[in-house]
Design an enzyme around this catalytic site. Structure first.
Site, mmCIF file in Angstrom:
data_model
loop_
_atom_site.group_PDB
_atom_site.id
_atom_site.type_symbol
_atom_site.label_atom_id
_atom_site.label_comp_id
_atom_site.label_asym_id
_atom_site.label_seq_id
_atom_site.Cartn_x
_atom_site.Cartn_y
_atom_site.Cartn_z
ATOM 1 N N CYS A 1 3.854 -11.798 -9.477
ATOM 2 C CA CYS A 1 4.744 -10.876 -10.447
ATOM 3 C C CYS A 1 6.097 -10.105 -10.478
ATOM 4 O O CYS A 1 6.521 -9.865 -8.647
ATOM 5 C CB CYS A 1 3.449 -9.476 -10.897
ATOM 6 N N GLU A 2 7.350 -10.934 -10.931
ATOM 7 C CA GLU A 2 8.384 -9.938 -10.926
ATOM 8 C C GLU A 2 8.719 -9.011 -11.334
ATOM 9 O O GLU A 2 9.771 -8.200 -10.909
ATOM 10 C CB GLU A 2 9.300 -11.503 -11.849
ATOM 11 N N HIS A 3 7.736 -8.155 -11.626
ATOM 12 C CA HIS A 3 8.063 -6.726 -12.302
ATOM 13 C C HIS A 3 7.943 -6.232 -11.050
ATOM 14 O O HIS A 3 8.427 -5.057 -10.618
ATOM 15 C CB HIS A 3 7.496 -6.083 -13.029
ATOM 16 N N HIS A 4 6.629 -6.245 -10.050
ATOM 17 C CA HIS A 4 6.350 -5.560 -8.520
ATOM 18 C C HIS A 4 6.254 -6.556 -7.545
ATOM 19 O O HIS A 4 5.721 -5.806 -6.501
ATOM 20 C CB HIS A 4 4.811 -4.796 -9.134
ATOM 21 N N HIS B 1 -3.895 -9.235 -12.719
ATOM 22 C CA HIS B 1 -2.600 -9.020 -12.076
ATOM 23 C C HIS B 1 -2.689 -7.817 -11.371
ATOM 24 O O HIS B 1 -3.077 -6.623 -11.643
ATOM 25 C CB HIS B 1 -1.772 -8.227 -13.109
ATOM 26 N N CYS C 1 -0.194 -5.684 -10.010
ATOM 27 C CA CYS C 1 0.194 -4.737 -10.377
ATOM 28 C C CYS C 1 -0.650 -3.266 -11.769
ATOM 29 O O CYS C 1 -0.305 -2.674 -11.722
ATOM 30 C CB CYS C 1 1.397 -5.005 -11.265
HETATM 31 ZN ZN ZN Z 1 3.697 -5.969 -12.985
#
Ligand code: ZN
Length: 185
Positions: A76-79, A145, A147
């Protein structure tokens, strides 16, 4: 191109940042380990699945082709935490088909990079449209996910589903329904 040295410096700094002693025995090799690991899990950056999808076979009159349960692991590119699950791909060929293992390879190219599930789904569908020029494509991705499950709302087992259809799969509801039926949905 992966810059291992930069990754090592960054990971050491990150360990310091969380209040760890980056030089203690268990962590001393962690920066170089992560740098080597990233070479593998981010191997898809800047790549296209062309090498897997350019070689096609003619199959006039072929019906729907479905490749189900393609297991993938992405980040995941956000976390920068893993998300992983299965991709299901179907396409209606227009005279051209591709080796079945190549679909899984194509998924891998897009999974091995900082990614969003929504974009992963779109990229797989668009690549098939581009290289195979089929009458239509439908891609369904289901993933867990980390995250979401190891922090925040903490709902283990929650599956995020994404669906993208192109061509006849977008235009004809009956084809989508046939896909769902073959998926057992
Ligand atoms: Zn994430």
């Amino acid at each position: 191109m992966i810059d291992g040295e930069k990754i090592e410096r960054a990971v050491a700094l990150l360990l310091e940042g969380i209040g760890e002693d980056a030089s203690r025995e268990g962590l001393a090799e962690t920066p170089s380990r992560i740098a080597r690991m990233y070479e593998e899990i981010f191997a898809g950056i800047g790549k296209t699945p062309e090498e897997y999808l350019e070689k096609t076979f003619s199959a006039e009159g072929s019906g729907m082709v479905i490749e189900k349960d393609i297991v993938f692991y992405s980040t995941c590119e956000h976390h920068l935490l893993p998300f992983y699950g299965k991709a299901h791909i179907a396409y209606l060929p227009d005279g051209k088909v591709v080796g079945l293992s190549k679909l899984a390879r194509a998924v891998e190219v897009y999974a091995r990079r900082p990614q969003l599930q929504e974009r992963l789904t779109v990229q797989i569908a668009d690549a098939l449209m581009e290289y195979l020029q089929p009458k239509g494509v439908i891609v369904m991705v289901e993933a867990e996910h980390m995250c979401m499950t190891m922090r925040g709302v903490k709902k283990p087992g929650t599956q995020t589903m994404t669906l993208v259809s192109r061509g006849v799969f977008a235009e004809e509801k009956s084809l989508q329904e046939e896909f769902f039926r073959m998926m057992g949905l």
